[in-house]
Scaffold this active site. Structure first.
Site, short mmCIF file in Angstrom:
data_model
loop_
_atom_site.label_atom_id
_atom_site.label_comp_id
_atom_site.label_asym_id
_atom_site.label_seq_id
_atom_site.Cartn_x
_atom_site.Cartn_y
_atom_site.Cartn_z
N GLU A 270 -21.52 81.32 46.97
CA GLU A 270 -21.30 82.73 46.61
C GLU A 270 -20.26 82.86 45.49
O GLU A 270 -20.50 83.55 44.48
CB GLU A 270 -20.83 83.43 47.89
CG GLU A 270 -20.52 84.90 47.79
CD GLU A 270 -19.79 85.38 49.06
OE1 GLU A 270 -19.18 86.44 48.98
OE2 GLU A 270 -19.83 84.69 50.10
N CYS B 239 -19.16 69.64 52.39
CA CYS B 239 -20.29 70.27 51.69
C CYS B 239 -21.58 69.49 51.92
O CYS B 239 -22.65 70.07 52.03
CB CYS B 239 -20.03 70.35 50.19
SG CYS B 239 -18.53 71.22 49.76
N LYS C 142 -5.95 75.08 40.48
CA LYS C 142 -5.56 75.96 41.60
C LYS C 142 -6.07 75.37 42.91
O LYS C 142 -7.27 75.30 43.14
CB LYS C 142 -6.14 77.37 41.43
CG LYS C 142 -5.57 78.33 42.50
CD LYS C 142 -6.38 79.57 42.72
CE LYS C 142 -7.48 79.40 43.73
NZ LYS C 142 -7.02 79.26 45.14
N GLU D 73 -19.80 72.47 42.10
CA GLU D 73 -20.23 71.70 43.27
C GLU D 73 -20.09 72.63 44.46
O GLU D 73 -18.98 72.99 44.84
CB GLU D 73 -19.37 70.43 43.42
CG GLU D 73 -20.01 69.40 44.34
CD GLU D 73 -19.43 69.44 45.74
OE1 GLU D 73 -20.10 70.05 46.61
OE2 GLU D 73 -18.36 68.89 45.96
N GLU E 18 -25.09 77.55 55.74
CA GLU E 18 -24.05 76.54 55.88
C GLU E 18 -22.99 77.05 56.86
O GLU E 18 -22.35 78.06 56.62
CB GLU E 18 -23.40 76.26 54.52
CG GLU E 18 -22.41 75.14 54.57
CD GLU E 18 -21.85 74.78 53.19
OE1 GLU E 18 -21.62 73.59 52.95
OE2 GLU E 18 -21.61 75.69 52.38
#
Length: 477
Positions: A238, A291, A183, A257, A388
């Site tokens: 989350e 990231c 997806k 990850e 972040e």
């Protein structure tokens, strides 16, 4: 002396975006069972690019069933050397269509064409070439004399590197003999749907790769499906925690990850101009939608002022604007929601007492834009130093001793990457041993290679992608 660059636009006309896209299930493009769809938008102009099918429970069931049948009847029993031929063919087709794919990535995602052309696409092809090489050598990978595939892999990827994340997931899964239901992110589904066409072009057996588009609910239906043996997710911490909870107690193998808040540590003996380039690459590459972005700059006090002066001078040369212009350094923010988050956290940074600075920079009237920004006077307690932001925002902190640098760098719930800038090889090794990060770059940043494993500690997830280590996630060992 400042020179004005003439516009150097890449042509959008080499991409043929269809008005609507179905789901790719069992080798065919099909309509969703309940007929629902969503729009994919160009973040640089806010124009609607295409209507994209939204997969529901019935569609996910069909895709998983197709992947299971292909695994049991065709792909699983196929010798590795035959699987390798398909992976090589896919890699070559990606290279042949790389210009078209790079343009489409920039239109759908907002990233500068220079990055999608020179970074994303070469790496996408490299991942398929590299894993094609492993397909018939798995017994030499260190996981036993006859490692077996797991079965059906459910894979959910983010919007920051849409096609590259697809390659990171699909290439090792197929090389190891698994089949896939993937997806893509709802804001960037278009290159994944062209990849589905490439699978057909390569005559990949039906059902080996299935692509179901949709938002979070589609992803949830996929990862919670009883018919999948493996879940791989790249995205926010989350959502990763939710997935870990849903998979707990099942037989599914899981790799995550997740987010990061990487420290880029500059010592007083570092080559400062080189470090400035690394800092800029670390946080402004891909608009900071990375990231492992170097979103915290830790600079030794004695060189902090000089480094900041050079950094500001360099930031003033960054060109923000049309992602399809080959001169553009910083493109559009991927979505209105992400822009709102970046704005909110930047305002919080100011309210908490950090000093905000951006170079003078004209932003386009339409689309989602944010100027490259740095904050000085940042304390470790500030939200901009802990959370972040996932945008072109750098928090600058200082340190005096190497021990203090390590303590500050590790003072985060994340542990995905770090950078160290120093002339001393011994200090690089000393730092690398102590930094709790999956990847430590030395006198460089954001360097990727399919042969090298990537992944995190702590809230940045677990498992590795790429290299020999990354095969383990797709083998029954």
């Amino acid at each position: 002396m400042n020179f004005d660059y003439a516009p150097a636009p890449e042509s959008a006309s080499i991409v043929d975006i269809r008005p609507s896209y179905g789901l790719f299930v069992d080798g065919e493009f099909t309509d969703p069972a309940d007929g629902r769809s969503f729009k994919s938008v160009n973040p640089a102009t806010e124009e609607v690019l295409a209507e994209v099918a939204e997969a529901g429970a019935e569609d996910v069931n069909r895709a998983v069933a197709a992947a299971r049948a292909a695994y049991e009847n065709v792909w699983g029993p196929m010798p590795g050397r035959e699987r390798a031929k398909y992976l090589y063919r896919i890699a070559r087709l990606i290279q042949e269509r790389s210009r078209e794919l790079a343009v489409l990535e920039s239109i759908d995602n907002g990233k500068p064409i220079r990055e999608s052309r020179d970074v994303d696409l070469p790496l996408v092809a490299a991942h398929f070439f590299y894993h094609a090489g492993w397909a018939d050598k798995l017994s030499y990978a260190g996981y036993g004399p006859d490692p077996r595939p797991l079965g059906v892999a459910a894979q959910v990827i983010p919007w920051n590197f849409p096609l590259l994340m697809l390659a990171w997931k699909i290439a090792p899964a197929l090389a190891c003999g698994n089949t896939v239901v993937l997806k893509p992110a709802e804001t960037t589904p278009l290159t994944a749907l062209v990849f589905a066409e490439i699978c057909r072009q390569a005559d990949l057996p039906k059902g080996v790769v299935n692509i179901v588009t949709g938002a979070g609910e589609t992803g949830r239906l996929l990862v919670e499906h009883d018919g999948v043996d493996k879940v791989a997710f790249t995205g926010s911490t989350e959502v990763g925690k939710q997935i870990a909870r849903s998979v707990a107690g099942t037989r599914k193998k899981l790799t995550l990850e997740l987010g990061g808040k990487a420290a880029n540590v500059v010592f007083d003996d570092a080559p400062l101009d080189q470090a400035v380039e690394g800092v800029v690459n670390g946080i402004f590459f891909n608009q900071g939608h990375v990231c492992c972005a170097g979103s915290r700059l830790l600079v030794q006090e004695s060189v902090a002022e000089e480094l900041l002066d050079r950094l500001k001078t360099r930031m003033a040369t960054l060109r923000v604007g049309d992602p399809l212009d080959k001169n553009t350094d910083v493109g559009a923010i991927n979505s209105a929601a992400q822009l709102e988050k970046i704005r909110m956290l930047s305002e919080v940074g100011e309210r908490e007492g950090a000093q905000r600075w951006s170079p003078p920079c004209e932003l386009p009237d339409r689309g989602y834009w944010f100027a490259p920004t740095l904050f000085t006077g940042v304390a470790q307690s500030h939200r901009i130093a802990r959370e972040e932001i996932f945008g072109p925002v750098l928090s600058v902190l200082t340190f005096r001793t190497p021990d203090e640098a390590v303590a500050k760098a590790n003072n985060t719930p994340y542990g995905l990457s770090a950078g160290v800038w120093t002339e001393k090889g011994s200090r690089i090794l000393w730092m690398a041993e102590r930094l709790r990060a999956g990847v430590v770059w030395a006198n460089t940043f954001n360097k990727f290679d399919p042969t090298s494993p990537f992944g995190g500690y702590k809230e940045s997830g677990f498992g590795r992608e790429g290299g020999r280590h990354g095969l383990e996630a797709y083998l029954d060992v």
